[in-house]
Design a protein around this motif. Structure first.
Motif, PDB file in Angstrom:
ATOM      1  N   TYR A  44       0.421  -1.158   0.360  1.00  0.00           N
ATOM      2  CA  TYR A  44       0.230   0.398   0.124  1.00  0.00           C
ATOM      3  C   TYR A  44       1.260   1.221   0.354  1.00  0.00           C
ATOM      4  O   TYR A  44       2.103   1.632   0.303  1.00  0.00           O
ATOM      5  CB  TYR A  44      -0.831   0.182   1.376  1.00  0.00           C
ATOM      6  CG  TYR A  44      -0.068  -0.464   2.661  1.00  0.00           C
ATOM      7  CD1 TYR A  44      -0.206   1.104   3.051  1.00  0.00           C
ATOM      8  CD2 TYR A  44       0.224  -1.671   2.951  1.00  0.00           C
ATOM      9  CE1 TYR A  44       0.324   1.219   4.562  1.00  0.00           C
ATOM     10  CE2 TYR A  44       0.720  -1.312   4.566  1.00  0.00           C
ATOM     11  CZ  TYR A  44       0.734  -0.250   5.220  1.00  0.00           C
ATOM     12  OH  TYR A  44       1.786  -0.480   6.079  1.00  0.00           O
ATOM     13  N   THR A  48      -2.442   6.235   2.592  1.00  0.00           N
ATOM     14  CA  THR A  48      -3.487   6.576   1.889  1.00  0.00           C
ATOM     15  C   THR A  48      -4.331   5.520   2.079  1.00  0.00           C
ATOM     16  O   THR A  48      -4.010   4.548   3.228  1.00  0.00           O
ATOM     17  CB  THR A  48      -2.641   6.538   0.658  1.00  0.00           C
ATOM     18  OG1 THR A  48      -2.537   5.448   0.078  1.00  0.00           O
ATOM     19  CG2 THR A  48      -1.722   7.118   0.633  1.00  0.00           C
ATOM     20  N   THR A  49      -5.443   5.491   1.408  1.00  0.00           N
ATOM     21  CA  THR A  49      -6.682   4.000   1.389  1.00  0.00           C
ATOM     22  C   THR A  49      -6.056   3.496   0.371  1.00  0.00           C
ATOM     23  O   THR A  49      -6.827   2.716  -0.071  1.00  0.00           O
ATOM     24  CB  THR A  49      -7.798   5.528   0.801  1.00  0.00           C
ATOM     25  OG1 THR A  49      -7.899   6.009  -0.256  1.00  0.00           O
ATOM     26  CG2 THR A  49      -8.290   5.907   2.048  1.00  0.00           C
ATOM     27  N   ASN A  50      -5.331   3.462  -0.494  1.00  0.00           N
ATOM     28  CA  ASN A  50      -4.394   2.717  -1.542  1.00  0.00           C
ATOM     29  C   ASN A  50      -3.929   1.635  -1.978  1.00  0.00           C
ATOM     30  O   ASN A  50      -2.151   1.967  -1.055  1.00  0.00           O
ATOM     31  CB  ASN A  50      -3.709   3.809  -2.476  1.00  0.00           C
ATOM     32  CG  ASN A  50      -4.117   2.735  -4.515  1.00  0.00           C
ATOM     33  OD1 ASN A  50      -4.325   1.634  -4.052  1.00  0.00           O
ATOM     34  ND2 ASN A  50      -3.200   3.516  -4.753  1.00  0.00           N
ATOM     35  N   THR A  52      -3.133  -2.761  -1.945  1.00  0.00           N
ATOM     36  CA  THR A  52      -3.627  -4.355  -2.307  1.00  0.00           C
ATOM     37  C   THR A  52      -2.894  -5.697  -1.549  1.00  0.00           C
ATOM     38  O   THR A  52      -2.496  -5.267   0.154  1.00  0.00           O
ATOM     39  CB  THR A  52      -3.344  -4.908  -3.869  1.00  0.00           C
ATOM     40  OG1 THR A  52      -4.280  -6.089  -3.751  1.00  0.00           O
ATOM     41  CG2 THR A  52      -2.271  -4.958  -4.677  1.00  0.00           C
ATOM     42  N   ILE A  62      -1.380  -2.799  -7.954  1.00  0.00           N
ATOM     43  CA  ILE A  62      -1.343  -1.728  -7.588  1.00  0.00           C
ATOM     44  C   ILE A  62      -2.227  -0.634  -8.295  1.00  0.00           C
ATOM     45  O   ILE A  62      -0.752  -0.434  -9.272  1.00  0.00           O
ATOM     46  CB  ILE A  62      -0.723  -1.801  -6.553  1.00  0.00           C
ATOM     47  CG1 ILE A  62      -1.521   0.038  -4.845  1.00  0.00           C
ATOM     48  CG2 ILE A  62       0.432  -0.574  -6.988  1.00  0.00           C
ATOM     49  CD1 ILE A  62      -1.023  -0.224  -4.172  1.00  0.00           C
ATOM     50  N   TYR A  64      -2.261   3.373  -9.001  1.00  0.00           N
ATOM     51  CA  TYR A  64      -2.317   4.661  -8.602  1.00  0.00           C
ATOM     52  C   TYR A  64      -2.134   5.859  -9.669  1.00  0.00           C
ATOM     53  O   TYR A  64      -2.183   5.800 -10.638  1.00  0.00           O
ATOM     54  CB  TYR A  64      -0.707   4.705  -7.274  1.00  0.00           C
ATOM     55  CG  TYR A  64       0.106   4.203  -8.651  1.00  0.00           C
ATOM     56  CD1 TYR A  64       1.086   4.984  -9.201  1.00  0.00           C
ATOM     57  CD2 TYR A  64       0.517   3.445  -9.523  1.00  0.00           C
ATOM     58  CE1 TYR A  64       2.233   5.744  -9.945  1.00  0.00           C
ATOM     59  CE2 TYR A  64       1.640   3.008  -9.172  1.00  0.00           C
ATOM     60  CZ  TYR A  64       2.753   4.209 -10.179  1.00  0.00           C
ATOM     61  OH  TYR A  64       3.664   4.259 -11.327  1.00  0.00           O
ATOM     62  N   LYS A  65      -3.168   6.843  -8.572  1.00  0.00           N
ATOM     63  CA  LYS A  65      -3.072   8.294  -9.705  1.00  0.00           C
ATOM     64  C   LYS A  65      -1.977   8.813 -10.219  1.00  0.00           C
ATOM     65  O   LYS A  65      -0.592   9.142  -8.993  1.00  0.00           O
ATOM     66  CB  LYS A  65      -4.242   8.946  -8.517  1.00  0.00           C
ATOM     67  CG  LYS A  65      -5.599   8.139  -8.343  1.00  0.00           C
ATOM     68  CD  LYS A  65      -6.849   9.393  -8.288  1.00  0.00           C
ATOM     69  CE  LYS A  65      -8.102   8.972  -7.622  1.00  0.00           C
ATOM     70  NZ  LYS A  65      -8.953   9.383  -7.027  1.00  0.00           N
ATOM     71  N   THR A  68      -0.584  10.515  -6.510  1.00  0.00           N
ATOM     72  CA  THR A  68      -0.278   9.730  -5.444  1.00  0.00           C
ATOM     73  C   THR A  68       1.121  10.249  -4.799  1.00  0.00           C
ATOM     74  O   THR A  68       2.058  11.063  -5.395  1.00  0.00           O
ATOM     75  CB  THR A  68       0.125   8.398  -5.978  1.00  0.00           C
ATOM     76  OG1 THR A  68      -1.741   7.626  -6.444  1.00  0.00           O
ATOM     77  CG2 THR A  68       0.648   7.611  -4.633  1.00  0.00           C
ATOM     78  N   ASP A 333      -4.000  11.320   1.027  1.00  0.00           N
ATOM     79  CA  ASP A 333      -4.864  11.625  -0.356  1.00  0.00           C
ATOM     80  C   ASP A 333      -6.046  11.867  -0.090  1.00  0.00           C
ATOM     81  O   ASP A 333      -7.247  12.016  -1.245  1.00  0.00           O
ATOM     82  CB  ASP A 333      -5.038  10.038  -0.693  1.00  0.00           C
ATOM     83  CG  ASP A 333      -5.245   9.364  -0.757  1.00  0.00           C
ATOM     84  OD1 ASP A 333      -5.713   8.918   1.020  1.00  0.00           O
ATOM     85  OD2 ASP A 333      -5.457   7.297  -1.396  1.00  0.00           O
TER      86      ASP A 333
END
Length: 336
Positions: A44, A48-50, A52, A62, A64-65, A68, A333
């Motif tokens: 991860y 953040t909330t991102n 796996t 994974i 990501y923007k 990030t 984020d």
């Protein structure tokens, strides 16, 4: 907070990275010795909330923007946690995790005089915080936390082999926190009251939403906490947007121009700051009062382009900003 033994709280924030466009990263997590794939490894972006986890083949994927901004964390029970600059990773690479050596508990010359309950109460006070009721922000696996007190140094330390699971009803998150270090420097008064001189916490965190849709009360609480956060202050300072973002600076009881006692120099994408006063009072939204000092003779620190500052142990906050703990912390984020 404004006492001789005011709480000073420092939360380590890791150096963050950014990506120019949305991407997907794939890779494999293996045991360093056996080269066997590891199943269920947490992967991860810190804070953040991102995130796996790996499948039966040790593979993870994974997305990501471009926005990030945090380090990629690879965490697995019984193994050493690793953090990576995502810009230096390539698709299809293998990451090898090393087993943690079996550690022996620290032996002190004097016996620990405090009960576990007393030590845990202090730990929760300084880790969770006092501004949110414990029923609203709870540690779900307290049994996995070891707490020790050294009567000689008057320091409280905490250790956790497993990630700490925090259910934060106040902000609407469940937080998985991998704690690398916790130390509270305490002082006992003659009447037996335990005061806190400073707290140092280091670790990585992963946030998940507790509800499918963000509730109104959580949205309001998040907006409030972000405005009162050290991260927001540092971002505003580095961009010279203190006044625009609702901050006022006071020195010796008088309001002053916001940058009168800050020498701000841009060094590439970073910002070097030198404080030319011993102590400044920071007021947010005309109500929330904090104070700021630099525990270094040069009174200098650096803010990176994402609002993280270093060295973290040298920048000290009291008042509202000094009281912030995990119960008040948002994923990085949140405002993106």
């Amino acid at each position: 907070m404004f006492t001789n033994y005011a709480n000073h709280f420092i939360w380590i924030l890791l150096l963050f990275t950014t990506i120019t466009s949305a991407q997907e990263l794939e890779g494999f997590i293996l045991d360093e010795k056996t080269k066997e794939p590891l199943f269920g490894v947490s992967v991860y972006f810190d804070g953040t909330t991102n995130g796996t986890s790996t499948n039966g083949e040790g593979k993870f994927s994974i997305r990501y923007k471009a926005s990030t901004k945090s380090a990629l964390v690879v965490s697995y029970l019984g193994y050493e946690t690793q953090l990576f600059d995502v810009r230096k990773l390539t698709n299809g690479m293998s990451i090898y995790l090393k087993e943690k050596p079996q550690s022996l508990e620290t032996v002190y010359l004097e016996n620990d005089p405090w009960s576990r309950k007393k030590k845990m109460d202090i730990f929760k006070r300084e880790f969770i915080g006092k501004s949110v009721d414990f029923s609203e922000c709870r540690i779900m696996n307290q049994k996995d936390i070891t707490v020790t007190y050294n009567p000689i140094t008057q320091k409280l330390n905490a250790y956790a082999e497993k990630p700490i699971i925090i259910k934060n009803k106040y902000l609407g998150y469940t937080i998985t926190y991998t704690m690398e270090e916790f130390e509270a420097d305490l002082r006992l008064t003659t009447t037996g009251i335990v005061l806190t001189r400073s707290v140092y916490v280091e670790g990585s965190s992963f946030y998940t939403e507790r509800n499918k849709r963000v509730r109104r009360k959580h949205r309001k609480a998040r907006e409030r906490e972000y405005g009162q956060s050290v991260l927001y202050f540092m971002r505003s300072l580095s961009k010279k947007q203190l006044r625009e973002n609702g901050f006022q600076i006071f020195h010796k009881g008088f309001i002053v121009p916001p940058y009168k006692y800050f020498q701000i120099t841009k060094i590439g994408e970073d910002t070097k700051v030198k404080l030319t006063a011993d102590r400044l009072v920071v007021v947010y939204d005309r109500i929330h009062k904090s104070f700021m000092t630099i525990l270094d003779k040069n009174k200098e620190f650096v803010i990176n382009k994402y609002g993280n500052y270093s060295p973290p142990r040298k920048v000290s906050f009291g008042g509202v900003l000094g009281d912030k703990r995990i119960a008040n912390t948002l994923p990085l984020d949140y405002d993106l």
